[in-house]
Each structure stands twice: as C-alpha cells, then as structure tokens.
Motif scaffolding. Structure first.
Motif, mmCIF file in Angstrom:
data_model
loop_
_atom_site.group_PDB
_atom_site.id
_atom_site.type_symbol
_atom_site.label_atom_id
_atom_site.label_comp_id
_atom_site.label_asym_id
_atom_site.label_seq_id
_atom_site.Cartn_x
_atom_site.Cartn_y
_atom_site.Cartn_z
ATOM 1 N N VAL A 74 0.833 -1.203 0.000
ATOM 2 C CA VAL A 74 0.000 0.000 0.000
ATOM 3 C C VAL A 74 0.863 1.246 0.000
ATOM 4 N N VAL A 75 0.380 2.286 -0.692
ATOM 5 C CA VAL A 75 0.993 3.616 -0.643
ATOM 6 C C VAL A 75 0.195 4.399 0.401
ATOM 7 N N PRO A 76 0.723 4.556 1.624
ATOM 8 C CA PRO A 76 -0.076 5.146 2.711
ATOM 9 C C PRO A 76 -0.611 6.539 2.411
ATOM 10 N N TRP A 77 0.164 7.387 1.764
ATOM 11 C CA TRP A 77 -0.261 8.767 1.531
ATOM 12 C C TRP A 77 -1.305 8.879 0.429
ATOM 13 N N VAL A 78 -1.580 7.778 -0.284
ATOM 14 C CA VAL A 78 -2.607 7.784 -1.323
ATOM 15 C C VAL A 78 -3.841 7.009 -0.875
ATOM 16 N N HIS A 79 -3.672 6.095 0.041
ATOM 17 C CA HIS A 79 -4.766 5.224 0.478
ATOM 18 C C HIS A 79 -5.793 6.004 1.298
#
Length: 148
Positions: free
Chosen positions: A28-33
């Motif tokens: 997962v890309v945390p800043w996009v999720h």
C-alpha cells in the motif's frame, strides 16, 4: 479488443490488478490510500456516464460503441464538456477503486482503462462518427476535448 465492451475491459483490468496485488501481498501507498476519497471517486464516476446513457435513450441513438451506425450525434449534456463521458467515468471508477485500496498495483488499472479507451475504442468510434456525421463531428471535436 473491440469485441468486449469497455466496462468489461475495466472490470478485467481491476480483477487482474487485484490478483497481482494479492500475490504481491497488497503493498500500500499510505499517503494515497483513502477509503473515503476512493468511495467518493467511485460515486462521482457514475454521474457523467448515467447522464450520457439517459441522453442517448432520450435521443434514440445507439449506446453500443461498436454499432455500425448511430442515429444521432449527441452534443448536449455531459458531451458539452467531454466527448467521452462514459470512458471518463470508467477511468475515474478504476481510480477510485485504486485509491480506496491504496495498493500500488491497483493504480495500473486506471492507466490500462485509459490506454484502452484512448488508443483502441475512441479512435474506432471517432472514425465512425467522422464517416457518418462529417463536418458536424469535426466541428464538435474541435470545440470539445476528448477527455476534459
């Protein structure tokens, strides 16, 4: 590629990227999720396509992009802002799913939906419209962008 309708392609791309994401462990890309933003994009993605479908029905023209002809060149409603509101909806829908999951590989799906629409389906449809509606379609295409 034209034999399958564009929504089926979008679904296949989402299934393939979900499978790849699963096999990769759902990185997962945390800043996009963002589940909230993803669901918002999914909800918004239905506005232009549904509006276009209603308009096509009202105008009595074909919805199937591979039909041999169209009864009418529809330029009102969402077609005032984009020549392809249904494809735009599919791209936004797949982007919404990617944002909702946040999985890196899911972001490939909207790129594939865009590429298939932009370089396979839309050129076919635009050639058909040019043959059928000639200068009227050319004027419309000059005044309204392909996407936004």
């Amino acid at each position: 590629m034209l034999k399958l309708p564009p929504p089926i392609w979008a679904l296949l791309f989402l299934i393939l990227t979900a499978g790849a994401s699963y096999l990769a462990g759902w990185p997962v890309v945390p800043w996009v999720h963002s589940l909230f933003v993803g669901i918002g994009l999914i909800a918004v993605s239905f506005i232009a396509p549904v509006w276009a479908l209603i308009l096509f029905r009202r105008e009595g023209t074909q919805i199937n992009p591979t039909s041999e002809t169209n009864n009418k060149l529809v330029t009102g409603g969402p077609f005032q802002f984009t020549r392809n509101p249904m494809y735009l909806g599919l791209v936004v829908l797949s982007l919404g799913v990617a944002v909702a999951t946040g999985a890196i590989l899911m972001f490939v799906a909207p790129l594939l939906v865009f590429a298939t629409a932009n370089w396979v389906h839309i050129p076919f449809e635009e050639a058909k419209m040019r043959r059928q509606f000639g200068p009227a379609f050319d004027d419309y295409a000059r005044n309204v962008r392909r996407w936004l």
